[in-house]
Design an enzyme around this catalytic site. Structure first.
Site, short mmCIF file in Angstrom:
data_model
loop_
_atom_site.label_atom_id
_atom_site.label_comp_id
_atom_site.label_asym_id
_atom_site.label_seq_id
_atom_site.Cartn_x
_atom_site.Cartn_y
_atom_site.Cartn_z
N LYS A 38 0.84 -1.20 0.00
CA LYS A 38 0.00 0.00 0.00
C LYS A 38 0.88 1.25 0.00
O LYS A 38 1.73 1.43 0.87
CB LYS A 38 -0.90 0.01 1.23
CG LYS A 38 -1.84 1.21 1.25
CD LYS A 38 -2.86 1.07 2.36
CE LYS A 38 -2.44 1.72 3.65
NZ LYS A 38 -2.39 3.19 3.62
N ASP A 67 -3.38 4.29 -1.94
CA ASP A 67 -4.30 4.78 -0.90
C ASP A 67 -4.26 6.31 -0.85
O ASP A 67 -3.74 6.90 0.08
CB ASP A 67 -3.89 4.17 0.44
CG ASP A 67 -4.95 4.40 1.51
OD1 ASP A 67 -6.10 4.71 1.15
OD2 ASP A 67 -4.62 4.27 2.70
N ASP A 72 -12.63 15.14 -3.51
CA ASP A 72 -12.69 16.42 -4.21
C ASP A 72 -13.92 16.41 -5.11
O ASP A 72 -14.72 15.45 -5.07
CB ASP A 72 -11.39 16.62 -5.03
CG ASP A 72 -11.02 18.09 -5.16
OD1 ASP A 72 -11.92 18.91 -5.46
OD2 ASP A 72 -9.84 18.42 -4.96
N THR A 76 -12.39 16.53 -10.68
CA THR A 76 -10.99 16.47 -10.22
C THR A 76 -10.60 15.04 -9.87
O THR A 76 -9.50 14.58 -10.18
CB THR A 76 -10.79 17.42 -9.01
OG1 THR A 76 -11.12 18.73 -9.45
CG2 THR A 76 -9.37 17.39 -8.50
N ARG A 219 2.16 -0.68 11.06
CA ARG A 219 3.09 -0.71 12.20
C ARG A 219 3.33 -2.09 12.81
O ARG A 219 4.47 -2.40 13.16
CB ARG A 219 2.63 0.31 13.25
CG ARG A 219 2.95 1.74 12.84
CD ARG A 219 2.17 2.78 13.59
NE ARG A 219 0.79 2.85 13.16
CZ ARG A 219 -0.06 3.79 13.53
NH1 ARG A 219 0.33 4.74 14.36
NH2 ARG A 219 -1.29 3.79 13.08
O1 C5P Z 1 0.19 1.24 11.06
P1 C5P Z 1 -1.23 0.81 10.86
O2 C5P Z 1 -1.38 -0.70 10.75
O3 C5P Z 1 -2.20 1.43 11.82
O4 C5P Z 1 -1.56 1.40 9.40
C1 C5P Z 1 -2.84 1.38 8.86
C2 C5P Z 1 -2.81 1.93 7.47
O5 C5P Z 1 -4.12 1.88 6.93
C3 C5P Z 1 -2.36 3.39 7.36
O6 C5P Z 1 -1.57 3.49 6.18
C4 C5P Z 1 -3.63 4.19 7.18
O7 C5P Z 1 -3.46 5.29 6.33
C5 C5P Z 1 -4.54 3.16 6.51
N1 C5P Z 1 -5.98 3.33 6.75
C6 C5P Z 1 -6.54 3.32 8.00
N2 C5P Z 1 -7.90 3.48 8.16
C7 C5P Z 1 -8.69 3.62 7.10
C8 C5P Z 1 -8.13 3.63 5.82
C9 C5P Z 1 -6.75 3.46 5.68
O8 C5P Z 1 -5.82 3.15 8.98
N3 C5P Z 1 -9.99 3.70 7.24
#
Ligand code: C5P
Length: 250
Positions: A38, A67, A72, A76, A219
């Protein structure tokens, strides 16, 4: 009908990193252990399309999840998805909360390049209180799940391939829309693991047992002492959840 994806193919690893060099390190380390990489706002702002090319060139068929959470006016968003068409992303995200015009434009343009459009329903970092703060009518949407369902209906009507929601809501998405409408769930944490800014979290097992097709993990893999081991252990949990679902005829 069960999706034939393997457990590891259901892991979308979030490359939330500040540079192409850092991203390449994780792409090389985790290819073969996750199915999709992602690319989000942090990395795309740092290095743009080069990172998408890096995933395509350095892996044998891992998908790219772009992602961008576009939000917008329809024209766009349409233009942005047209510009992204050369990147050959498997998934592109748009926010659902501006309603059908944006969603329809995204889906029409995604159909041209073959990118699956996913509607972001309610961020997994938001709780009920955050929604009240954001001016959402609490008498109509008492829980985040109520708003997730409302926005998922818009996404479905517009022709989106699925939605991004929390693992807590994957079950109701599957129940209402059936197996082919994708539920992609971030906010994944092991039991007792630090949640960071995430609020509506579940374990990999729970998300997939509840019906998630893909889980987004950042993470918990990136900060692990051994990211490959962490990814493999998550794939093991996914495999167990899929077996248990099958066993229960869910
Ligand atoms: O580090 P972690 O596992 O929390 O990362 C979650 C990822 O998923 C991040 O990149 C965040 O931008 C994305 N995300 C999210 N919640 C959403 C959509 C995307 O945490 N509803």
């Amino acid at each position: 009908m069960m999706n034939p994806l393997s457990p590891k193919d259901r892991i979308i690893f979030a490359l939330d990193l500040p540079s192409l060099d850092e991203a390449v390190k994780y792409i090389d380390l985790l290819k073969g252990h996750v199915g999709v990489f992602k690319v989000g706002l942090e990395l795309f702002c740092a290095c743009g399309p080069a990172v998408v090319r890096a995933v395509n060139e350095r892996t044998s068929g891992a998908g790219v999840f772009l992602d961008m959470k576009f939000h917008d006016i329809p024209a766009t968003v349409r233009g942005a998805i047209r510009s992204a068409s050369t990147l050959k992303a498997r998934f592109i995200t748009v926010h659902c909360d501006e309603g059908r015009g944006l969603l329809k434009a995204a889906v029409e343009e995604g159909n041209v390049s073959g990118a699956k459009i996913l509607g972001v329903t309610v961020l997994t970092s938001l709780s009920r209180e955050d929604l009240v703060d954001a001016g959402i009518d609490a008498s109509r949407f008492r829980e985040p799940g109520d708003l997730v369902l409302h926005r998922a209906r818009l996404a479905r009507l517009a022709g989106c391939a699925g939605v991004v929601c929390s693992g807590l809501e994957a079950g109701m998405i599957k129940k209402e829309f059936g197996p082919d409408f994708l539920a992609v769930t971030p906010g994944i944490r092991g039991a007792g693991e630090d949640r960071g800014d995430q609020k509506r979290t579940v374990t990999p097992y729970e998300a997939v047992y509840n019906g998630a097709d893909y889980i987004v993990v950042g993470r918990p893999i990136r900060n692990a002492l051994d990211p490959v081991k962490a990814a493999d252990s998550i794939a093991g949990e996914i495999e167990r959840a899929l077996k248990d679902r099958e066993g229960k005829g869910v």
